[in-house]
Write a protein that holds these residues in place. Structure first.
Motif, PDB file in Angstrom:
ATOM      1  N   ALA A  68     -40.546  10.265 -75.441  1.00  0.00           N
ATOM      2  CA  ALA A  68     -41.219  11.311 -76.210  1.00  0.00           C
ATOM      3  C   ALA A  68     -40.663  12.378 -75.985  1.00  0.00           C
ATOM      4  CB  ALA A  68     -42.367  11.038 -75.623  1.00  0.00           C
ATOM      5  N   GLN A  69     -40.481  13.036 -75.314  1.00  0.00           N
ATOM      6  CA  GLN A  69     -39.638  14.506 -75.827  1.00  0.00           C
ATOM      7  C   GLN A  69     -38.488  14.014 -76.302  1.00  0.00           C
ATOM      8  OE1 GLN A  69     -37.725  16.258 -72.248  1.00  0.00           O
ATOM      9  NE2 GLN A  69     -39.012  18.283 -73.024  1.00  0.00           N
ATOM     10  N   ALA A  70     -37.803  13.236 -76.362  1.00  0.00           N
ATOM     11  CA  ALA A  70     -36.351  13.587 -76.936  1.00  0.00           C
ATOM     12  C   ALA A  70     -37.029  13.182 -78.714  1.00  0.00           C
ATOM     13  CB  ALA A  70     -35.927  12.545 -76.893  1.00  0.00           C
ATOM     14  N   ILE A  71     -37.629  12.045 -78.911  1.00  0.00           N
ATOM     15  CA  ILE A  71     -38.710  11.398 -80.233  1.00  0.00           C
ATOM     16  C   ILE A  71     -38.725  12.747 -80.848  1.00  0.00           C
ATOM     17  CG2 ILE A  71     -39.860   9.801 -81.545  1.00  0.00           C
ATOM     18  CD1 ILE A  71     -38.791   7.998 -79.370  1.00  0.00           C
ATOM     19  N   ARG A  72     -39.391  13.742 -80.072  1.00  0.00           N
ATOM     20  CA  ARG A  72     -40.349  14.631 -80.739  1.00  0.00           C
ATOM     21  C   ARG A  72     -39.463  16.416 -81.024  1.00  0.00           C
ATOM     22  NH1 ARG A  72     -45.380  13.953 -77.591  1.00  0.00           N
ATOM     23  NH2 ARG A  72     -43.877  14.350 -75.934  1.00  0.00           N
ATOM     24  N   LYS A  73     -37.901  15.997 -80.440  1.00  0.00           N
ATOM     25  CA  LYS A  73     -37.294  16.783 -80.891  1.00  0.00           C
ATOM     26  C   LYS A  73     -35.914  16.992 -81.776  1.00  0.00           C
ATOM     27  CE  LYS A  73     -33.590  19.296 -78.221  1.00  0.00           C
ATOM     28  NZ  LYS A  73     -32.633  19.190 -76.770  1.00  0.00           N
ATOM     29  N   ASN A  74     -36.156  16.166 -82.201  1.00  0.00           N
ATOM     30  CA  ASN A  74     -34.987  16.506 -84.109  1.00  0.00           C
ATOM     31  C   ASN A  74     -34.599  15.010 -84.418  1.00  0.00           C
ATOM     32  OD1 ASN A  74     -32.692  16.286 -82.842  1.00  0.00           O
ATOM     33  ND2 ASN A  74     -32.802  18.348 -81.958  1.00  0.00           N
ATOM     34  N   LYS A  75     -33.610  14.892 -85.456  1.00  0.00           N
ATOM     35  CA  LYS A  75     -33.455  13.007 -85.661  1.00  0.00           C
ATOM     36  C   LYS A  75     -32.706  12.755 -84.854  1.00  0.00           C
ATOM     37  CE  LYS A  75     -31.987  10.731 -89.759  1.00  0.00           C
ATOM     38  NZ  LYS A  75     -32.102   9.926 -89.343  1.00  0.00           N
TER      39      LYS A  75
END
Length: 94
Positions: A68-75
């Motif tokens: 979830a954190q990686a997906i929210r961070k950036n493309k």
């Protein structure tokens, strides 16, 4: 390193893994003692199921926190995480 791990879930997983260790040691003894093959296979199935249970909990934590954190961070990190998740699913299917 994991982004976040719930302490209660971690302890439950460690408890399950200790139980699995005991089951595997028991399997070793069963094989050494030439126990009935069907009984050994039943224990192998139980160990396999227990490992899948731990895997599900770890996957849930990974999705809830790390992914979830990686997906929210950036493309870029999102795309890398999608690739990682797909690869993990294929590994778990085997």
């Amino acid at each position: 390193k994991a982004v976040a791990v719930d302490a209660d879930i971690k302890e439950a997983n460690l408890k399950r893994l200790r139980r699995i260790e005991g089951q595997v040691r028991g399997l070793h003894v069963m094989v050494e003692e030439d126990r009935y093959c069907a009984d050994i296979m039943t224990q192998i199935a139980a160990v396999h199921s227990a490992l899948q249970s731990v895997g599900r909990e770890i996957m849930r934590n990974h999705l809830k926190h790390c992914a979830a954190q990686a997906i929210r961070k950036n493309k870029q990190t999102a795309d890398a995480m999608y690739d990682e998740l797909i690869e993990m699913m294929y590994k778990l299917r085997r």
